[in-house]
Each structure stands twice: as C-alpha cells, then as structure tokens.
Design an enzyme around this catalytic site. Structure first.
Site, mmCIF file in Angstrom:
data_model
loop_
_atom_site.group_PDB
_atom_site.id
_atom_site.type_symbol
_atom_site.label_atom_id
_atom_site.label_comp_id
_atom_site.label_asym_id
_atom_site.label_seq_id
_atom_site.Cartn_x
_atom_site.Cartn_y
_atom_site.Cartn_z
ATOM 1 C CB ILE A 64 -6.772 2.481 4.393
ATOM 2 C CG1 ILE A 64 -6.788 1.872 5.686
ATOM 3 C CG2 ILE A 64 -6.740 1.351 3.108
ATOM 4 C CD1 ILE A 64 -7.957 0.836 5.837
ATOM 5 N N GLY A 112 -6.846 5.198 9.116
ATOM 6 C CA GLY A 112 -6.316 3.871 9.483
ATOM 7 C C GLY A 112 -5.165 3.907 10.458
ATOM 8 C CG ASP A 147 -8.681 1.867 12.282
ATOM 9 O OD1 ASP A 147 -9.603 2.348 12.827
ATOM 10 O OD2 ASP A 147 -8.770 2.273 11.052
ATOM 11 C CD GLU A 206 -11.588 5.557 9.143
ATOM 12 O OE1 GLU A 206 -10.506 4.731 9.604
ATOM 13 O OE2 GLU A 206 -11.541 6.514 9.816
ATOM 14 C CG ASP A 239 -13.555 -1.204 8.226
ATOM 15 O OD1 ASP A 239 -12.637 -0.607 8.287
ATOM 16 O OD2 ASP A 239 -14.096 -1.529 7.184
#
Length: 270
Positions: A70, A120, A123, A143, A151
């Site tokens: 991210i 990310g 993810d 993270e 998350d």
C-alpha cells in the site's frame, strides 16, 4: 471504447485467445497500491467478468516489481482524514472489498509475480486463484513492521494456502523470503529462473484454461472457494446442486461429441 485507468493497464496480448492481462501500472512507485487502485481495481474486474470473450485474467506488475504494498501516503491520509474509528473501519472495509473482488470475479485470475511482492501485494495474490513467480521474487508480510496487523485478507487467506504455522511465522516476523521458498511453502504453484520463462508458463496455463468450457471453469472456481467454508458433506451437497443444473447445458454434449470425433470442442460463451 475501453475505459482508461490511472493505476492499471488492460492488455490483450493475443487476439481472440480469451486471456486478458491486468497490469498494476505505477512502475515509478513500484506499483504501490494507491487510492486510484482501490477504486479502479474492482471496476476493472467487474467489467472483464461481464465480457463473454474474456475467459482468464492474468494479473502482473509493470516494471521491475509486482507490488511494493500500500502506498504509505494512504496510511497517513486515511488516519488524518478520519473523524472517528467507525469512519476508519469503513475505509478499511472498502479496501478489503476491492481485494475480495478477485474472488467475486467468476473468471480465474492468475498472479504472475516478479520482483518485490510486499505487504498489500500479498493481500492481492492470496485472493488470486493461481500464483506463479520467478525464483528471485521477494515476498514479505510487512505490516507488522508498520505497527499494524495485515488487514486486507492476508491473515485470513494465507493460512489456508501455506498452513497455519507457516502463516503465523511469516506474519509475526515480517521476514523477506524468496520465490524458491514461496514454492516450497505452497504460496505459488510454480517458480521459474527468469521472467521470460515465467511469462511463457503463465501464458500457457492461461491459454490451456481458456480452451475449457467456461461453465465448467466458473463452476470449479465457485465450488472450490465455497468449499473453504463448508464441511465435506456440505460441499458435496453444494456441488451436486450446482451440477444438477449444469449437466443440462449443451457444453457437456459438445465435450462428449468432440472426444468421440477427435476434434477440439466449441463451447458456449457465458
């Protein structure tokens, strides 16, 4: 007219192959996931899912890396612009939904990973259906080093892919591991010594899937994803109900006739 995206590029490299490439397209930022990405990604997947001529989607990154995670500017602006915990929760859930769009997409999505796949990026790839990489690719569930718990889906999906113990170790340490180790862990199904070899293998797998009955491919993805949340008996009941309807399709007859006549089948589009 094809929609233009700020964070993505949509490419059809082989006309009429049924394989479309979705490319994370911020190479100057190592394809960090921006606000634009979280808005555009689910829209792009939905648009491709609605096109009967699209049978398989390949997800890759422009430049030297797949995804560096991210964009850190999101983390700063998200917290600063949120007036309450509930507002922040809704923002996080919206980003989660953008990643889960990969599973909502009926068409299979293959992640083609080279360079860095961090935070990310994990993810994103864990929500893909098939993952392949170069042996020199670098992965990290990063993270924890930013004082956060991942998350956007890694902590939910990674244990189902590499096992609970392996996922726990990777998430708690945030350590970097190679494409070769990713293959050993089962995070990817295949690893290659060069990006050229990776690109060719991904293309071959995608085109092989694209020759199958779209109805069967979509049904297989649906059953496998649904079965994660079901007991074996419930999963068997689910696929029996699904196939009871699908067995009435012309694709089954066409597949049988094609085998008898030793020719390639011509399946109906979705």
């Amino acid at each position: 007219m094809e929609e233009k995206y700020e964070s993505l590029e949509i490419v059809e490299r082989s006309p009429k192959s049924g394989v479309l490439y979705v490319i994370l397209n911020r190479p100057s930022r190592r394809n960090a996931l921006s606000h634009d990405f979280f808005c555009e990604f689910p829209k792009a997947l939905y648009a491709l899912d609605q096109k009967p001529e699209v049978k398989v989607i390949v997800l890759s990154g422009a430049g030297n890396h797949f995804c560096s995670g991210i964009d850190l500017s999101i983390l700063g602006s998200t917290g600063a612009n949120s007036s309450s915990g509930e507002s922040l929760r809704r923002q996080i859930m919206a980003m989660q939904d953008a990643v889960t769009a990969l599973e909502r997409c009926r068409k299979p999505v293959i992640a083609s990973i080279h360079g860095a796949c961090i935070g990310g990026g994990i993810d994103v790839i864990t929500a893909c259906d098939i993952r392949m990489c170069t042996t020199e690719a670098l992965f990290s569930v990063k993270e924890v080093d930013l004082a956060l718990a991942a998350d956007l889906g890694t902590l939910q999906r990674l244990p189902l892919i590499v096992g609970f113990g392996n996922a726990m170790e990777l998430a708690l340490t945030g350590r970097t591991f190679s494409g070769s180790e990713a293959k050993e862990l089962g995070l990817v199904s295949r690893a290659f010594h060069s990006k050229h070899d990776l690109d060719e293998a991904v293309r071959d797998v995608a085109q092989a899937i694209a020759t199958k009955s779209p109805l069967a491919v979509v049904g297989t993805k649906m059953v496998l994803l649904k079965s994660r949340d079901l007991t074996v008996d419930q999963g068997l009941d689910y696929v029996a109900t699904l196939n009871a309807a699908r067995l009435l399709s012309t694709d089954l007859t066409e597949a049988v006739m094609a085998q008898k006549q030793k020719r390639k089948p011509v399946f109906s589009k979705l």
